[in-house]
Design an enzyme around this catalytic site. Structure first.
Site, PDB file in Angstrom:
ATOM      1  N   LYS A  33       0.816  -1.191   0.095  1.00 15.58           N
ATOM      2  CA  LYS A  33       0.012  -0.139  -0.101  1.00 15.58           C
ATOM      3  C   LYS A  33       0.930   1.286  -0.082  1.00 15.58           C
ATOM      4  CE  LYS A  33      -0.794   0.646   5.092  1.00 15.58           C
ATOM      5  NZ  LYS A  33       0.124   1.875   5.011  1.00 15.58           N
ATOM      6  N   THR A  34       2.061   1.073   0.687  1.00 15.99           N
ATOM      7  CA  THR A  34       2.905   2.438   0.768  1.00 15.99           C
ATOM      8  C   THR A  34       3.396   2.535  -0.680  1.00 15.99           C
ATOM      9  OG1 THR A  34       3.346   2.154   3.038  1.00 15.99           O
ATOM     10  CG2 THR A  34       4.943   3.514   1.730  1.00 15.99           C
ATOM     11  N   ASP A 212      -3.811   7.726   4.280  1.00 11.74           N
ATOM     12  CA  ASP A 212      -3.189   6.436   4.537  1.00 11.74           C
ATOM     13  C   ASP A 212      -4.078   5.883   5.816  1.00 11.74           C
ATOM     14  OD1 ASP A 212      -1.570   4.269   4.275  1.00 11.74           O
ATOM     15  OD2 ASP A 212      -0.037   5.022   5.317  1.00 11.74           O
ATOM     16  N   GLU A 213      -4.087   4.628   5.924  1.00 15.67           N
ATOM     17  CA  GLU A 213      -4.803   3.998   6.999  1.00 15.67           C
ATOM     18  C   GLU A 213      -6.149   4.530   7.319  1.00 15.67           C
ATOM     19  OE1 GLU A 213      -3.437   1.378   8.270  1.00 15.67           O
ATOM     20  OE2 GLU A 213      -1.255   1.446   8.268  1.00 15.67           O
ATOM     21  N   GLN A 243      -8.089  -4.798   9.080  1.00 16.84           N
ATOM     22  CA  GLN A 243      -7.071  -4.207  10.100  1.00 16.84           C
ATOM     23  C   GLN A 243      -7.553  -2.962  11.197  1.00 16.84           C
ATOM     24  OE1 GLN A 243      -2.962  -4.638   8.981  1.00 16.84           O
ATOM     25  NE2 GLN A 243      -3.708  -4.767   6.873  1.00 16.84           N
ATOM     26  N   ARG A 589       1.865  -9.770  10.813  1.00 15.17           N
ATOM     27  CA  ARG A 589       3.040  -9.470  10.946  1.00 15.17           C
ATOM     28  C   ARG A 589       4.145 -10.329  10.464  1.00 15.17           C
ATOM     29  NH1 ARG A 589       1.447  -5.179   9.736  1.00 15.17           N
ATOM     30  NH2 ARG A 589      -0.348  -6.360   9.412  1.00 15.17           N
TER      31      ARG A 589
END
Length: 682
Positions: A33-34, A212-213, A243, A589
């Site tokens: 995503k980044t 973002d997020e 998430q 993770r």
């Protein structure tokens, strides 16, 4: 063009090329995503030709903002004015610096942190629990509730008292030109809401906005974004409903679930290819999250096939668990694995005690992420208060913290007398000491302290002069003038405290090296915006809560506490779907190996308790067991809801009612019990 697209997959490329209108990039864990959002920014600037100052990219942590800046700037041609890419709160800070005068406030305000906030509250009222008052004030601000509205809504005596404290707290902030962390967004929204022209001008300036997020945004951030998009709908949000794990602090998963309803004509692009975890890890993560009903729906597709099977580790108790995990970590070290590639996660912070003891016994170095932060240590806060006073000598709050550090023979009563005398003259404590005659000061404090106070403000003036002429040499002059290390030289932990002060001085010098033209104000503002994750570094394994692990990744991961009552948490106000999302975040993770640990019993809250395996182990297909199928409620205690007849109200309690859930709701003082399906979230 090639520089931007040659490393993107088809879905990422589609997201980058979608320029106009609302866009939801539904980005699974480890799906790049980044890379996608930074590539989209580069595409806007270097291919489409959008002016950098017409873009705004917001995220949640300084670490994420810094990473995105570095990656985006590496892809674009250098510009004289780079695009604004920062955290929500940094944007609020910058906005208020330009516009807070419209609220009859001065733009040289100081941003206080949580500890400062609690000290102010304690001064106002020391009877009620500080965490409760601080939390409620934060909730009021993020719900845009004024002190008057808070008092009108309060039913219980304690909450009426909190509303009054809130009012006095706000008055104190205003009179001392302070803003707290919540104000950075609440005051920004207020300015945009009360000034339509300003809102339209700001929206017209930022024609292309990326967030973002997005699953972590709260109601205030959502409303702020609506204001920023008042003249256009070019809003791109990146996030993952699977998430969304911060409901307890106000994040509203509805923002991402209903984005297409809030912004008409939304295009949705799903990023499902996972570049982080082995296929074996993604298999259990996908199986677990599929048990959630409230989700947009996607499935992580592995690009890294194979890998070790996910291990479930069973132990008699927490001590055996710690020993087994320590043994496994030692074996990883023997295989050449670096300590920083290993992490241990838990849902409940209290579980770290036995873990820490076990790691200590085994000689494994660890870093506890989310413990006492560097900037929260007393010796560091003293240094920060000195710098605040140098930048703004009229900051009474900082003055009171350090006026007797190092000790100058001033007791609490003397300091209060000076403060009251200054208030009576409507001037700051600094001005009062500086302008008062010796006789006036001697009437308040002991004779020997009068010259001490005069010398103190004179020293402040001297250091201010150095700060104006040579920022880099400032900390040397500060230490030489005030001998701050002497405060701690006779304490048992003097070496540690002085080492922390030296670390702070080094941090300051490094900041000035990186930004030679920066002011002390800018340094202070950067400190205020730090977060726990900004400090992760070094050669030790990491132990942390699942919440603290969000956004991180580790080659080898252990998760402890896989028992009913710990993960998932069970009880009043718990949300099983959010608990499952926590499990999903934890699983994803891991890059190469994942070990899930459960025990038969734990010593917790003063007694040993027998436990059963977490339902999540069964749902993930890792062990046999009966699935716990239950009706889920998206509501929890404290939520604001609306009923078509009774109007808005706040949920007081959630309980089962057959196959449904029943909510006890306060509708403006009238309490009613309503089935959850008959109300909607506000």
């Amino acid at each position: 063009m090639d520089k931007i697209f040659n490393t993107l997959n088809a879905s990422q490329s589609a997201a980058v090329k979608q320029i106009d209108g609302p866009l939801l990039i539904l980005a699974g864990a480890g799906s790049g995503k980044t890379k996608t959002i930074t590539s989209r920014l580069a595409y806007l600037l270097d291919v489409v030709g959008i002016a950098p100052n017409n873009t705004l990219t917001l995220t949640f942590t300084n670490k994420a903002a810094k990473e995105m800046q570095e990656r985006a700037f590496a892809m674009i041609n250098p510009t004289s004015y780079p695009p604004l890419l920062c955290t929500f709160h940094k944007f609020g800070l910058l906005f208020l610096k330009f516009h807070i005068h419209l609220l009859n406030r001065q733009n040289n305000f100081v941003v206080i942190d949580t500890d400062d906030k609690k000290k102010i509250i304690k001064k106002i009222n020391a009877e009620l629990p500080l965490p409760l008052i601080a939390s409620e004030i934060s909730r009021y601000k993020n719900s845009l509730i004024s002190p008057g509205e808070a008092y009108a809504q309060a039913e219980l005596k304690n909450y009426k008292q909190i509303a009054k404290i809130y009012e006095e707290y706000e008055t104190y902030l205003h009179e001392n030109n302070l803003v707290d962390f919540d104000d950075l967004l609440a005051l920004t929204y207020r300015l945009l809401d009360e000034n339509k022209q300003l809102a339209e001008e700001t929206s017209a300036k930022y024609q292309y906005i990326m967030i973002d997020e997005y699953q972590d945004t709260n109601e205030l951030q959502f409303r702020l974004l609506k204001k920023l998009c008042s003249t256009h709908n070019n809003l791109c949000v990146v996030g993952d409903d699977d998430q969304s794990i911060y409901g307890w602090r106000g994040a509203n998963v509805r923002n991402i679930l209903e984005f297409h309803e809030d912004f008409e004509g939304t295009m949705v692009v799903k990023l499902e290819e996972n570049y982080r975890s082995r296929a074996s890890i993604l298999k259990v993560a996908n199986e677990l999250i599929q048990h959630n009903r409230t989700r947009l729906g996607k499935k992580l597709i592995p690009t890294r096939e194979g890998g070790e099977e996910v291990i479930t580790l069973s132990s008699h108790d927490e001590n055996e668990e710690a020993r087994k995990i320590a043994d496994k970590i030692h074996k990883l070290f023997q295989q050449g694995v670096s300590a920083k590639e290993v992490a241990i996660l838990y849902r409940v912070n209290a579980l770290s005690r036995s873990l820490e003891e076990g790691l200590n016994r085994s000689g494994i170095a660890y870093k506890l992420v989310g413990g006492l932060r560097f900037y929260d240590r007393a010796e560091v806060k003293d240094l920060i208060s000195y710098i605040r006073l140098i930048t703004n000598p009229h900051d009474n709050f900082s003055m009171k913290r350090i006026i007797n550090k190092p000790k100058r023979g001033l007791g609490k009563a003397s300091v209060e007398k000076i403060e009251l005398a200054a208030i009576a003259k409507a001037i700051s404590m600094y001005d009062f000491i500086k302008e008062s005659s010796v006789a006036e000061l001697e009437a308040l404090v002991k004779k020997k302290n009068t010259q001490t106070l005069k010398n103190f403000v004179a020293n402040i003036d001297d250091v201010m002069l150095v700060a104006e002429n040579s920022t880099y040499d400032f900390v040397d002059t500060l230490e030489e003038t005030f001998k701050l290390k002497d405060i701690y030289k006779n304490m048992p932990d003097a070496n540690e405290r002085i080492a922390n002060m030296d670390e702070f001085y080094g941090l300051f010098r490094d900041f000035i090296k990186q930004s030679p033209d920066a002011t002390l104000d800018e340094f202070l503002n950067e400190l205020t915006l730090q977060s726990d994750q900004d400090e992760i570094e070094g050669e030790s394994i990491y132990i942390m809560s699942i919440h603290a692990s969000k956004g991180l990744e580790f080659e080898h991961l252990f998760i402890i506490g896989m028992e009913e009552g710990f993960l998932p948490l069970i009880g009043d106000g718990s949300d099983t779907e959010e608990e499952r999302r926590l499990g999903y975040v934890a699983f994803t993770r891991a890059k190469d190996s994942l070990t899930l640990s459960h025990v038969n019993s734990r010593f917790y809250k003063g007694r040993r308790t027998d436990l059963s395996k977490s339902r999540f182990l069964t749902e993930a297909g890792l062990c046999a067991g009966s699935l716990k199928v239950e009706q889920n409620t998206a509501f929890k205690k404290g939520d604001l809801v609306r009923h078509k007849i009774f109007g808005p109200g706040r949920v007081l309690a959630v309980s089962k009612a057959g196959r449904e859930f029943k909510l006890k709701i306060n509708f403006g003082g009238s309490h009613r019990e309503i089935l959850a399906s008959f109300v909607e979230r506000l």
